[in-house]
Design an enzyme around this catalytic site. Sequence first.
Site, PDB file in Angstrom:
ATOM      1  N   LEU A 122       0.819  -1.147  -0.096  1.00 47.87           N
ATOM      2  CA  LEU A 122      -0.100  -0.121  -0.090  1.00 47.87           C
ATOM      3  C   LEU A 122       0.843   1.266  -0.061  1.00 47.87           C
ATOM      4  CD1 LEU A 122      -3.236   0.947   0.501  1.00 47.87           C
ATOM      5  CD2 LEU A 122      -2.411   0.852   2.954  1.00 47.87           C
ATOM      6  N   HIS A 123       0.432   2.233  -0.869  1.00 50.51           N
ATOM      7  CA  HIS A 123       0.952   3.433  -0.928  1.00 50.51           C
ATOM      8  C   HIS A 123       0.223   4.645  -1.359  1.00 50.51           C
ATOM      9  CE1 HIS A 123       1.974   1.585  -4.756  1.00 50.51           C
ATOM     10  NE2 HIS A 123       2.010   2.877  -5.069  1.00 50.51           N
TER      11      HIS A 123
END
Length: 167
Positions: A122-123
Amino acid sequence: MDTLWAPWRMVYIDRVNEDSAEASCVFCRAAAPGGADSDLVVHRVGRVVSLLNRFPYNPGHLLVAPVSHGGDLGALDPGEFQEVAGELQLATRVLKSELGCDGFNGGWNQDRIAGAGIASHLHFHLVPRWSGDTNFMPVLADVKVIPEHLEATRAKLLAAFSRQPPG
Ligand SMILES: [Zn+2]
């Protein structure tokens, strides 16, 4: 209105790393001090790491990620999410003061179907915007790579983040 933000195009940008294993994950490597890709990091704090996108839409295009390897926002530890949110706030202040941007685009792509290239970690994307910046953006913005600018931007942001009082 000109649109710069086209998240689905991140598929191309993130394709530099298709492997979902932690050992080859750009965010895991960046989160490890002294590790590969740590040359892009501008801030590490708690369980969060912020790094420059190697293929930015605009100067200062940041990627803010939890340190833990996982691709699902819903599965993120609530405390960790709070740290990520705090870092996004801090990053907008730093980018605004250091780069003098007029606004931001931000968001995340979760899973391949939504355009995430590195779906396994996730980013959040934070893209500084300037008045009129779409006027000179090349059509193929994905390939606009200017390494010197990346290094100069990184030096500026590293210094600015280090001046921030601890949250
Ligand atoms: Zn990872």
